[in-house]
Design an enzyme around this catalytic site. Structure first.
Site, PDB file in Angstrom:
ATOM      1  N   GLU A 213       0.841  -1.212   0.000  1.00 10.21           N
ATOM      2  CA  GLU A 213       0.000   0.000   0.000  1.00 10.21           C
ATOM      3  C   GLU A 213       0.874   1.260   0.000  1.00 10.21           C
ATOM      4  O   GLU A 213       0.565   2.252  -0.671  1.00 10.21           O
ATOM      5  CB  GLU A 213      -0.909  -0.039   1.233  1.00 10.21           C
ATOM      6  CG  GLU A 213      -1.754   1.190   1.483  1.00 10.21           C
ATOM      7  CD  GLU A 213      -2.971   1.278   0.581  1.00 10.21           C
ATOM      8  OE1 GLU A 213      -2.771   1.431  -0.637  1.00 10.21           O
ATOM      9  OE2 GLU A 213      -4.103   1.205   1.080  1.00 10.21           O
TER      10      GLU A 213
ATOM     11  N   THR B 196      -3.810   9.216  -4.239  1.00  4.76           N
ATOM     12  CA  THR B 196      -3.841   9.352  -2.776  1.00  4.76           C
ATOM     13  C   THR B 196      -2.735  10.287  -2.302  1.00  4.76           C
ATOM     14  O   THR B 196      -2.957  11.138  -1.431  1.00  4.76           O
ATOM     15  CB  THR B 196      -3.678   7.963  -2.121  1.00  4.76           C
ATOM     16  OG1 THR B 196      -4.779   7.163  -2.520  1.00  4.76           O
ATOM     17  CG2 THR B 196      -3.663   8.056  -0.606  1.00  4.76           C
TER      18      THR B 196
HETATM   19  N1  HSE Z   1      -6.839   7.139   4.774  1.00  2.97           N
HETATM   20  C1  HSE Z   1      -6.280   7.243   3.464  1.00  2.97           C
HETATM   21  C2  HSE Z   1      -6.457   8.666   2.978  1.00  2.97           C
HETATM   22  C3  HSE Z   1      -6.982   6.290   2.555  1.00  2.97           C
HETATM   23  O1  HSE Z   1      -7.560   9.187   3.114  1.00  2.97           O
HETATM   24  O2  HSE Z   1      -5.509   9.257   2.482  1.00  2.97           O
HETATM   25  C4  HSE Z   1      -6.478   6.363   1.151  1.00  2.97           C
HETATM   26  O3  HSE Z   1      -6.725   5.200   0.494  1.00  2.97           O
END
Ligand code: HSE
Length: 308
Positions: free
Chosen positions: A129, A182
């Site tokens: 990830e 992201t």
């Molecule tokens: N918690 C993470 C974000 C999830 O919001 O950046 C991204 O997949």
């Protein structure tokens, strides 16, 4: 023991409005298929990627990086081949990278006779990830592995809490076909948060957890607000405010950005409401000129699973 496993690696919704980087839940009707097989040659090999154009070099592929993290911890005289049949578009906000990261290590673990528990698998999957989001977080990985709703209490040491899933809860997802990375979406977030916003957010997160434990849908509804992240990220998503208002007017308990976007999730009590929410959101997005997918899904309480 089997030499080859076909598995379903589910999509997930992270953050769930008030739980940035810690809360997540698992979807049922959306996910990737993967095949993991043992091979005589030592190492990790990605032998097929279908659906999207992703690297087959394991060091550059999320599924490969998590598989290598696990492989490095093993002492075996064989290797693993991985085939990825990707249905979840990368950058969609419904855990595309987590599904890949989880699928490879889950499949390898099954072929090895389950030497690792799900928390240990989470540790390996986090490495994959991190390749995609440039930071280690487990709020998509944990629900993809454990199923249902999960809360990542801490990363070091890793502690994942499995929360109950009220039986009438359904999710509606709209995925506008634009890519939000992201890493970029995280870059928009402020380094600090106002105390009053923090108070609101942790009161909501505590209420959401209590609502899940007691199947209190009104409490869940009152908790699904995000005063910390959504105000910054919602600008990236065309018609976010309109979609959210439409979902609430159709009876959704709440609606918010799924993970880092651009997908938007709604949580609903009952499948009929979830479909009504889908229809009304579809009308909002129809004339915008951006392609989109929609899904209505039960909450998947099982997580990643073997198909054959
Ligand atoms: N918690 C993470 C974000 C999830 O919001 O950046 C991204 O997949």
């Amino acid at each position: 023991m089997k030499n080859e496993i076909k598995l379903f690696a589910p999509a997930t919704v992270a953050n769930v409005s008030c739980g940035f980087d810690v809360m997540g839940f698992c979807l049922d009707s959306v996910g990737d298929d993967m095949v993991v097989r043992k091979t005589d040659r030592k190492g990790i090999y990605i032998t097929k990627v279908k659906g999207f154009d992703l690297p087959t070099d394991p060091k550059l592929n999320v599924a490969g990086v998590s598989a290598l993290a696990m492989y490095d911890a093993l002492d075996v005289d064989f290797g693993f081949e991985i085939e990825i049949y990707k249905n979840i578009k990368p950058g969609s906000g419904i855990g595309s990278s987590a599904a890949s990261a989880v699928g490879s290590v889950f499949g390898m673990n099954a072929l090895l006779g389950y030497p690792y528990n799900k928390t240990e698998l989470t540790q390996f999957a986090i490495k994959g990830e991190a390749l995609a989001s440039k930071t280690e977080h487990a709020d998509n990985i944990a629900p993809a592995l454990f199923g249902g709703f999960t809360l990542v209490k801490s990363l070091k040491p890793l502690q994942v809490l499995e929360l109950p899933t009220p039986k009438d809860l359904y999710a509606t997802i709209i995925h506008p076909q634009i890519e939000v990375k992201t890493s970029e979406s995280r870059g928009l977030l402020p380094a600090s948060v106002k105390l009053q916003d923090a108070v609101t957010q942790w009161a909501n997160l505590g209420s959401l957890v209590h609502g899940l434990h007691t199947s209190d849908y009104e409490l869940i509804k009152g908790a699904l607000h995000d005063v910390v992240v959504e105000p910054h990220r919602s600008k990236l998503i065309p018609l976010f405010g309109d979609v959210k208002s439409a979902a609430l007017s159709a009876g959704a308990l709440g609606a918010g950005i799924s993970g880092s976007g651009p997908s938007i999730f709604s949580l609903c009590k009952g499948e009929a409401v979830a479909h009504k929410v889908k229809d009304i959101i579809e009308n909002v997005y129809m004339d915008l000129g951006i392609d989109f997918d929609m899904h209505v899904s039960k909450i998947n309480t099982e997580g990643v699973k073997i198909i054959s």
